[in-house]
Design an enzyme around this catalytic site. Structure first.
Site, PDB file in Angstrom:
ATOM      1  N   LYS A 187       0.832  -1.216   0.000  1.00  0.00           N
ATOM      2  CA  LYS A 187       0.000   0.000   0.000  1.00  0.00           C
ATOM      3  C   LYS A 187       0.863   1.261   0.000  1.00  0.00           C
ATOM      4  CE  LYS A 187      -2.377   2.694   3.525  1.00  0.00           C
ATOM      5  NZ  LYS A 187      -1.273   3.201   4.333  1.00  0.00           N
ATOM      6  N   ASN A 188       1.849   1.313   0.889  1.00  0.00           N
ATOM      7  CA  ASN A 188       2.595   2.562   1.028  1.00  0.00           C
ATOM      8  C   ASN A 188       3.559   2.821  -0.129  1.00  0.00           C
ATOM      9  OD1 ASN A 188       1.116   3.200   3.247  1.00  0.00           O
ATOM     10  ND2 ASN A 188       2.679   2.617   4.744  1.00  0.00           N
ATOM     11  N   CYS A 200      -5.398   8.463   8.452  1.00  0.00           N
ATOM     12  CA  CYS A 200      -5.630   8.022   9.834  1.00  0.00           C
ATOM     13  C   CYS A 200      -5.234   9.112  10.829  1.00  0.00           C
ATOM     14  CB  CYS A 200      -4.804   6.770  10.118  1.00  0.00           C
ATOM     15  SG  CYS A 200      -5.351   5.337   9.201  1.00  0.00           S
ATOM     16  N   ARG A 220       0.385  15.109  12.575  1.00  0.00           N
ATOM     17  CA  ARG A 220       1.146  14.565  11.441  1.00  0.00           C
ATOM     18  C   ARG A 220       1.546  15.720  10.527  1.00  0.00           C
ATOM     19  NH1 ARG A 220      -1.785   9.228   9.165  1.00  0.00           N
ATOM     20  NH2 ARG A 220       0.305   8.831   8.368  1.00  0.00           N
ATOM     21  N   ASP A 223       3.609   0.640  12.161  1.00  0.00           N
ATOM     22  CA  ASP A 223       2.370   0.091  11.597  1.00  0.00           C
ATOM     23  C   ASP A 223       2.057  -1.316  12.113  1.00  0.00           C
ATOM     24  OD1 ASP A 223       2.206   2.401  10.144  1.00  0.00           O
ATOM     25  OD2 ASP A 223       3.037   1.542   8.317  1.00  0.00           O
ATOM     26  N   ARG A 277      -8.858   0.526   3.633  1.00  0.00           N
ATOM     27  CA  ARG A 277      -7.790   1.370   3.074  1.00  0.00           C
ATOM     28  C   ARG A 277      -6.486   0.600   2.912  1.00  0.00           C
ATOM     29  NH1 ARG A 277      -6.131   5.304   6.429  1.00  0.00           N
ATOM     30  NH2 ARG A 277      -4.586   5.486   4.793  1.00  0.00           N
TER      31      ARG A 277
HETATM   32  N1  EPU Z   1       7.002  14.189  10.542  1.00  0.00           N
HETATM   33  C1  EPU Z   1       7.251  15.526  10.798  1.00  0.00           C
HETATM   34  N2  EPU Z   1       7.279  16.390   9.738  1.00  0.00           N
HETATM   35  C2  EPU Z   1       7.093  15.974   8.458  1.00  0.00           C
HETATM   36  C3  EPU Z   1       6.859  14.627   8.210  1.00  0.00           C
HETATM   37  C4  EPU Z   1       6.816  13.750   9.277  1.00  0.00           C
HETATM   38  O1  EPU Z   1       7.410  15.930  11.942  1.00  0.00           O
HETATM   39  O2  EPU Z   1       7.153  16.821   7.568  1.00  0.00           O
HETATM   40  C5  EPU Z   1       6.977  13.235  11.666  1.00  0.00           C
HETATM   41  C6  EPU Z   1       5.612  12.542  11.779  1.00  0.00           C
HETATM   42  O3  EPU Z   1       4.720  13.304  12.559  1.00  0.00           O
HETATM   43  C7  EPU Z   1       5.996  11.230  12.426  1.00  0.00           C
HETATM   44  C8  EPU Z   1       7.370  10.936  11.835  1.00  0.00           C
HETATM   45  O4  EPU Z   1       7.864  12.173  11.358  1.00  0.00           O
HETATM   46  O5  EPU Z   1       6.119  11.375  13.814  1.00  0.00           O
HETATM   47  C9  EPU Z   1       7.392   9.921  10.710  1.00  0.00           C
HETATM   48  O6  EPU Z   1       6.484  10.318   9.701  1.00  0.00           O
HETATM   49  P1  EPU Z   1       6.616   9.884   8.170  1.00  0.00           P
HETATM   50  O7  EPU Z   1       6.644  11.108   7.340  1.00  0.00           O
HETATM   51  O8  EPU Z   1       7.717   8.902   8.034  1.00  0.00           O
HETATM   52  O9  EPU Z   1       5.251   9.168   7.940  1.00  0.00           O
HETATM   53  P2  EPU Z   1       4.317   9.281   6.705  1.00  0.00           P
HETATM   54  O10 EPU Z   1       5.124   9.359   5.451  1.00  0.00           O
HETATM   55  O11 EPU Z   1       3.282  10.322   6.922  1.00  0.00           O
HETATM   56  C10 EPU Z   1       4.257   6.726   6.258  1.00  0.00           C
HETATM   57  C11 EPU Z   1       3.171   5.718   6.105  1.00  0.00           C
HETATM   58  C12 EPU Z   1       2.555   5.422   7.456  1.00  0.00           C
HETATM   59  C13 EPU Z   1       3.629   4.950   8.404  1.00  0.00           C
HETATM   60  C14 EPU Z   1       4.774   5.973   8.477  1.00  0.00           C
HETATM   61  C15 EPU Z   1       5.937   5.526   9.318  1.00  0.00           C
HETATM   62  C16 EPU Z   1       2.346   6.254   3.919  1.00  0.00           C
HETATM   63  C17 EPU Z   1       1.253   6.791   3.090  1.00  0.00           C
HETATM   64  N3  EPU Z   1       2.154   6.243   5.215  1.00  0.00           N
HETATM   65  O12 EPU Z   1       3.611   7.892   6.767  1.00  0.00           O
HETATM   66  O13 EPU Z   1       1.631   4.372   7.232  1.00  0.00           O
HETATM   67  O14 EPU Z   1       3.085   4.754   9.682  1.00  0.00           O
HETATM   68  O15 EPU Z   1       5.252   6.249   7.148  1.00  0.00           O
HETATM   69  O16 EPU Z   1       6.500   4.391   8.790  1.00  0.00           O
HETATM   70  O17 EPU Z   1       3.366   5.806   3.401  1.00  0.00           O
HETATM   71  C18 EPU Z   1      -0.238   3.046   7.676  1.00  0.00           C
HETATM   72  O18 EPU Z   1       0.109   2.377   6.695  1.00  0.00           O
HETATM   73  O19 EPU Z   1      -1.133   2.709   8.485  1.00  0.00           O
HETATM   74  C19 EPU Z   1       0.442   4.312   7.915  1.00  0.00           C
HETATM   75  C20 EPU Z   1      -0.023   5.243   8.735  1.00  0.00           C
END
Ligand code: EPU
Length: 429
Positions: free
Chosen positions: A22-23, A116, A121, A305, A397
């Site tokens: 998915k991601n 979610c 975030r 996750d 999702r």
């Molecule tokens: N963060 C910041 N600033 C940013 C971006 C992130 O402070 O600009 C913080 C976030 O708040 C969090 C940490 O950095 O505490 C990590 O966030 P990351 O950006 O890595 O997460 P994401 O890209 O928003 C993806 C997955 C998530 C998964 C996380 C961590 C996707 C669409 N989502 O989210 O997946 O939990 O990486 O591995 O790729 C899920 O599949 O259920 C899901 C939520």
């Protein structure tokens, strides 16, 4: 609206075929915007996020056909259509449209992402990256406006290791002039998958999968064919279910290397795990599982996750386990629901303390987010009696053909239509 019902306590046996990640999918589909001819991606999971992204590509003028997990995108007639609201709000990963549209059109308007609710975030690191590449970024009434005369390569240090920011900056940088260096980049396998697609399109990317990624901008990107990697989180979820209720469960189409942290923790608990090239075999159902502590970390650490479904498994261990989420401070909404099922868990700050063993009991519970849903499915399979799970839209999702995959292994799981009264109660809860 439907609810999911599970009659638990049955041992599972059989194999489960893992879908595409998915991601990765949610980044690969927007990445097609950057090509100047047809891109085909095969092995996509049948989940709602994929369908929504396909619709979004069509909204901006692209042609997209999705059948049997294969999407064929013709991006030639796409335009930089503003997407301030509507479907973009339905998924978190719509933020990848920012990087891809900025990269191709040098401008984009994208509504702030949904997805979610796991606590704050922010996307400040994505924006920092876009600005470093020369874009002006403003936030107006819940939508992000991006505009650049031209994008120029830059050195970008991420203050937080972020999957989303790393991928989004790659998307924006592949067509920029000169070299971009992303330092303190995330190393998740999904980042490597996106870099592989972009490289097949003609991009020049080095170091994906390490914490320094170098991108040399090119003039244009062409079409290609790409096969997505298997979903390590879906695989991990079935491994946890296998550990909890499996006599023997074979996880097929998986890259074991992507799941080393989970494999180590399952073995520490006393579960028998064997791996081969693309399969993982779990012999679970043990009565004397040991408690373990887990702390979620960026890849290759234990994935946030999988923290939620793993907590359901820990209710079976004899003793106290501590689950600490260092990525998302508020990813504990499943705990109240597990307590309804007679689990003994308390949350202290960023940790959940699980005292086991508990014999879980079927109950009416609500999935508040995708992986909370996975935790409740695992708990429902462990529990005596029938568990009723609402909030299915979250589970849809991320888990392709969930009932079918579990039924094939001998689980009793089915959907039922909710009554008007139940829908009203859910909406007021
Ligand atoms: N963060 C910041 N600033 C940013 C971006 C992130 O402070 O600009 C913080 C976030 O708040 C969090 C940490 O950095 O505490 C990590 O966030 P990351 O950006 O890595 O997460 P994401 O890209 O928003 C993806 C997955 C998530 C998964 C996380 C961590 C996707 C669409 N989502 O989210 O997946 O939990 O990486 O591995 O790729 C899920 O599949 O259920 C899901 C939520």
């Amino acid at each position: 609206m439907e609810k999911l019902k599970i009659a638990g306590s049955e041992l599972l046996k059989g194999s489960v075929n893992i879908s595409g990640a998915k991601n990765s999918a949610v980044a690969l589909i927007p990445a097609t915007i950057l090509a100047n001819s047809q891109v085909t991606i095969e092995g996509l999971p049948d989940i709602s996020d994929v369908h929504i992204l396909k619709d979004l590509l069509e909204e901006i003028g692209g042609k997209a056909a999705l059948e049997n997990g294969e999407i064929i995108v013709n991006p030639e007639e796409m335009i930089s259509m503003p997407l301030p609201s509507g479907k973009v709000k339905k998924l978190r990963a719509s933020y990848y449209l920012m990087g891809a549209m900025l990269g191709r059109f040098k401008k984009a308007v994208i509504g702030l992402p949904g997805g979610c609710h796991l606590g704050p975030r922010p996307i400040d690191q994505h924006i920092k990256g876009f600005e470093a590449l020369g874009a002006q970024v403003t936030n107006e009434q819940g939508a992000i406006y991006l505009r650049a005369d031209e994008l120029k390569g830059a050195r970008i240090y991420l203050d937080v290791v972020s999957v989303g920011a790393t991928i989004n900056i790659m998307l924006a940088a592949v067509l920029a002039k000169g070299q971009t260096v992303i330092e303190n980049a995330a190393k998740e396998p999904e980042i490597v998958d996106v870099a592989t697609l972009l490289s097949s399109m003609g991009a020049r990317i080095k170091g994906a999968g390490t914490d320094v990624i170098r991108i040399d901008g090119v003039e244009e990107l062409h079409g290609c064919r790409h096969t997505i990697i298997p979903d390590r989180i879906e695989a991990g979820t079935y491994m946890i279910i296998g550990a909890a209720m499996g006599k023997e469960v074979l996880i097929d189409n998986v890259i074991p290397l992507h799941l080393e942290s989970l494999i180590a923790k399952l073995r520490e608990m006393g579960i028998h795990v064997e791996t081969s090239n693309d399969q993982i075999w779990i012999v679970g159902g043990q009565k004397d599982l040991k408690p373990v502590d887990i702390k979620t970390l960026v890849y290759p650490g234990f994935p946030t996750d999988l923290q939620q479904p793993f907590t359901s498994l820990l209710t079976k261990a004899i003793g106290t386990s501590v689950v600490t989420d260092t990525i998302y401070s508020a990813r504990f909404k499943h705990i109240d629901e597990l307590r309804r099922m007679d689990a003994s868990i308390k949350v202290e700050g960023r940790s959940a303390i699980v005292s086991g063993p508990s014999k879980l009991q079927g109950a009416k519970v609500k999935a508040s987010d995708l992986r909370a849903g996975a935790a409740l499915v695992a708990a429902g399979l462990l529990a005596d009696g029938v568990t009723e799970i609402t909030g299915l839209e979250h589970i849809e999702r991320g888990y392709s053909k969930l009932e079918e995959k579990l039924t094939n292994m001998g689980a009793t799981i089915w959907r039922e239509r909710m009554t008007d009264q139940e829908i009203e109660q859910l909406q007021n809860s």
